[in-house]
Design a protein around this motif. Structure first.
Motif, PDB file in Angstrom:
ATOM      1  N   TRP A   1      28.990 -29.880 -31.868  1.00  0.00           N
ATOM      2  CA  TRP A   1      29.301 -30.555 -33.130  1.00  0.00           C
ATOM      3  C   TRP A   1      29.423 -29.564 -34.284  1.00  0.00           C
ATOM      4  CZ3 TRP A   1      24.837 -34.671 -32.565  1.00  0.00           C
ATOM      5  CH2 TRP A   1      25.210 -35.617 -31.597  1.00  0.00           C
ATOM      6  N   MET A   2      28.622 -28.515 -34.265  1.00  0.00           N
ATOM      7  CA  MET A   2      28.568 -27.612 -35.422  1.00  0.00           C
ATOM      8  C   MET A   2      29.650 -26.533 -35.396  1.00  0.00           C
ATOM      9  SD  MET A   2      25.114 -25.400 -34.599  1.00  0.00           S
ATOM     10  CE  MET A   2      25.315 -24.271 -35.961  1.00  0.00           C
TER      11      MET A   2
ATOM     12  N   GLU B   1      35.050 -26.889 -41.134  1.00  0.00           N
ATOM     13  CA  GLU B   1      33.822 -26.132 -40.884  1.00  0.00           C
ATOM     14  C   GLU B   1      32.602 -26.949 -41.322  1.00  0.00           C
ATOM     15  OE1 GLU B   1      31.718 -21.900 -42.220  1.00  0.00           O
ATOM     16  OE2 GLU B   1      33.744 -22.391 -42.894  1.00  0.00           O
ATOM     17  N   PRO B   2      31.802 -27.456 -40.379  1.00  0.00           N
ATOM     18  CA  PRO B   2      30.596 -28.195 -40.763  1.00  0.00           C
ATOM     19  C   PRO B   2      29.549 -27.256 -41.374  1.00  0.00           C
ATOM     20  CG  PRO B   2      31.244 -28.672 -38.487  1.00  0.00           C
ATOM     21  CD  PRO B   2      32.000 -27.463 -38.920  1.00  0.00           C
TER      22      PRO B   2
ATOM     23  N   THR C   1      19.673 -31.623 -36.979  1.00  0.00           N
ATOM     24  CA  THR C   1      20.791 -31.122 -36.175  1.00  0.00           C
ATOM     25  C   THR C   1      21.883 -30.557 -37.070  1.00  0.00           C
ATOM     26  OG1 THR C   1      20.322 -32.806 -34.492  1.00  0.00           O
ATOM     27  CG2 THR C   1      22.448 -31.713 -34.361  1.00  0.00           C
ATOM     28  N   ALA C   2      22.038 -31.145 -38.245  1.00  0.00           N
ATOM     29  CA  ALA C   2      23.041 -30.661 -39.198  1.00  0.00           C
ATOM     30  C   ALA C   2      22.567 -29.447 -39.980  1.00  0.00           C
ATOM     31  CB  ALA C   2      23.420 -31.790 -40.162  1.00  0.00           C
ATOM     32  N   GLY C   3      21.322 -29.003 -39.747  1.00  0.00           N
ATOM     33  CA  GLY C   3      20.849 -27.758 -40.355  1.00  0.00           C
ATOM     34  C   GLY C   3      20.221 -27.906 -41.717  1.00  0.00           C
ATOM     35  N   ASN C   4      19.753 -29.096 -42.050  1.00  0.00           N
ATOM     36  CA  ASN C   4      19.172 -29.343 -43.366  1.00  0.00           C
ATOM     37  C   ASN C   4      17.651 -29.258 -43.349  1.00  0.00           C
ATOM     38  OD1 ASN C   4      21.699 -30.339 -44.851  1.00  0.00           O
ATOM     39  ND2 ASN C   4      21.651 -31.690 -43.068  1.00  0.00           N
ATOM     40  N   ARG C   5      17.086 -29.131 -44.531  1.00  0.00           N
ATOM     41  CA  ARG C   5      15.655 -29.332 -44.741  1.00  0.00           C
ATOM     42  C   ARG C   5      15.458 -30.771 -45.189  1.00  0.00           C
ATOM     43  NH1 ARG C   5      13.828 -23.913 -44.836  1.00  0.00           N
ATOM     44  NH2 ARG C   5      15.645 -22.530 -44.947  1.00  0.00           N
TER      45      ARG C   5
ATOM     46  N   LYS D   1      27.015 -38.072 -33.323  1.00  0.00           N
ATOM     47  CA  LYS D   1      27.974 -37.221 -34.015  1.00  0.00           C
ATOM     48  C   LYS D   1      28.274 -37.737 -35.417  1.00  0.00           C
ATOM     49  CE  LYS D   1      32.584 -35.159 -33.495  1.00  0.00           C
ATOM     50  NZ  LYS D   1      33.818 -35.118 -32.668  1.00  0.00           N
ATOM     51  N   THR D   2      28.334 -39.069 -35.568  1.00  0.00           N
ATOM     52  CA  THR D   2      28.565 -39.642 -36.902  1.00  0.00           C
ATOM     53  C   THR D   2      27.459 -39.228 -37.858  1.00  0.00           C
ATOM     54  OG1 THR D   2      29.716 -41.542 -35.952  1.00  0.00           O
ATOM     55  CG2 THR D   2      28.888 -41.787 -38.187  1.00  0.00           C
TER      56      THR D   2
END
Length: 485
Positions: free
Chosen positions: A105-106, A125-126, A154-158, A444-445
């Motif tokens: 996904w990333m 670019e995610p 998963t999206a890389g956030n805090r 994924k959404t």
């Protein structure tokens, strides 16, 4: 601080109190810390993100009994089986899905480009948004904390998580579990009353997700507006069931009652009312009583049946029922509601008034109205005259009628000959529309919801764009004439 986070139980720098926030000063300080880190040290690589998911999985595995007991304590009685299925099973399978697919996904994705702009290419670019706030409701406090956290991490956030004050024992147990596994620089849990919740919603998050009632959702959105904070609102409303004439009524009642008794109806996508031909009302009630005898015998002492969360919710529903004539109330058991234990056995209501509170508000309890309709278009009109629901359920065999219901109604999601299970599908987005919410997540959404899907055009050094610069002449005008009609 490196991008790779370590667990608290192996890090001497971690203190238990650092990731549990309980007052406004701590709230502001911790948010400022996370915001600074998100700008200076974004989490870009997959190994770091996967490690957060691994940590979340360990947290659940080590604390599942403690968290289950805390939920049970808040409810007075919460079915352990329901907690296993609706909260633990759903959380573990969601983590597994994210770990399986997150790396793909990333990745930067190719996007089509018009031949006019070749040899340039388009990419998406995610990127992590930064700091995401999660506001958790009381009805499924574990899954509705963990579920969004999975997508956010998963999206890389805090992340900062505000637990519901209506489920205080779970809130504390969850906060302690998080503090023992996550660095406060990655995940912080906020506990406290409504004032803390208001202050939380006013922080300038990069995204804020709230799950709860429509009325509170409006306040959350208003609080986020001054900061232009993007919001995902997972609300509720009155999710209808349409029973078609050709349905197998016994099978249909089985599925509807399963969905309505799950968590004692305290589910945002529980069937709220049933549209059905009046001639089937008596049989529906009889089948519901039969179903209850089979699935919840001795309901007073039955540990599989969940109780109402608190006295306020219990009295709210009892007030609704007080407005209904006794002859329209059909008890599915011989047991009466008990305020002391907050036990509320399911009841069926036939033909409640359209202006009654029961039909004006989301019920959120094991009370099921039956509404008469004649032609299918009457049922569709009844639904469309009301705010758009979070879920819609249709039972029957006619493909034509089912297609008509799907085409002529708008809802957050639909199940055909099933109840609730669409919300557990990792490949389906979950969210509302209109009064039932905005935005969707899961799988994924959800990854894309909590990422910035950044569009990028890459232009090679050798290209023809200089031909489209002034002074505009023959070549430019010839090119334009090919497209301007």
């Amino acid at each position: 601080m490196t991008s790779t986070q370590t667990e608290a139980d192996t890090s001497s720098s971690m203190s238990k109190s650092s990731s549990i926030i309980s007052n406004k000063e701590q709230l502001q300080t911790q948010f400022a810390t996370l915001q600074t880190l998100s700008r200076t040290n974004p989490i870009l690589d997959w190994p770091t993100r996967k490690s957060q998911l691994d940590t979340l999985e360990r947290l659940l595995s080590k604390n599942k009994d403690k968290l289950t007991q805390a939920i049970n304590a808040d409810f007075g009685q919460r079915s352990e089986g329901e907690t296993k299925f609706a909260e633990l099973f759903s959380s573990f399978t969601s983590i597994s899905h994210a770990k399986k697919h997150g790396e793909s996904w990333m990745k930067t994705r190719k996007a089509p480009i018009s031949a006019v702009y070749l040899p340039a290419r388009n990419e998406i670019e995610p990127q992590p948004l930064g700091v995401v706030g999660i506001m958790v409701p009381w009805n499924y406090p574990l899954y509705l904390a963990i579920g969004p956290m999975i997508d956010v991490l998963t999206a890389g956030n805090r992340v900062m998580v505000k637990m519901s004050e209506a489920a205080p024992q779970f809130a504390q147990a969850f906060a302690e579990a998080v503090s023992q596994h996550f660095s406060a620089d990655m995940v912080s849990v906020v506990v406290g009353d409504v004032d803390i919740a208001v202050a939380f919603s006013q922080l300038p998050f990069d995204h804020l997700i709230y799950t709860g009632s429509t009325e509170v959702g409006k306040k959350v959105m208003a609080a986020a507006a001054p900061n232009l904070t993007p919001v995902t609102l997972e609300l509720g409303g009155k999710s209808p069931v349409i029973v078609l004439e050709d349905t197998n009524l016994e099978s249909t009642v089985n599925r509807i009652m399963t969905g309505k008794t799950l968590n004692a109806g305290q589910t945002c996508i529980a069937p709220d009312y049933v549209l059905i031909d009046r001639k089937h009302h008596a049989q529906f009630v009889a089948l519901a009583k039969q179903w209850m005898r089979k699935h919840y015998p001795n309901i007073t002492t039955n540990e599989d049946y969940t109780h109402i969360i608190d006295n306020s919710q219990f009295n709210r529903v009892r007030k609704y029922l007080d407005q209904i004539p006794e002859e329209n109330i059909h008890h599915t058991t011989d047991v009466q509601p008990d305020i002391d234990s907050r036990l509320m056995p399911p009841v069926i209501i036939t033909e409640p008034g359209a202006d009654s509170e029961l039909m004006q508000n989301e019920i959120f309890a094991p009370v099921l109205p039956l509404i008469h309709y004649g032609e299918l278009d009457e049922a569709i009109t009844f639904i469309n005259e009301r705010p758009r629901p979070l879920a819609l359920y249709v039972f029957g065999n006619s493909d034509e009628d089912i297609k008509r219901v799907r085409s002529y109604t708008v809802s957050g999601g639909v199940c055909v000959n099933e109840i609730v299970l669409h919300a557990l599908q990792h490949e389906l987005p979950f969210g509302g529309v209109g009064h039932s919410g905005m935005g969707a997540y899961h799988g994924k959404t959800g990854f894309e919801r909590f990422s910035h899907m950044k569009p990028v055009l890459v232009q090679p050094k050798v290209n023809a764009m200089n031909l489209l610069q002034p002074p505009y002449g023959f070549i430019f005008n010839k090119f334009m004439s090919m497209f301007i009609k």
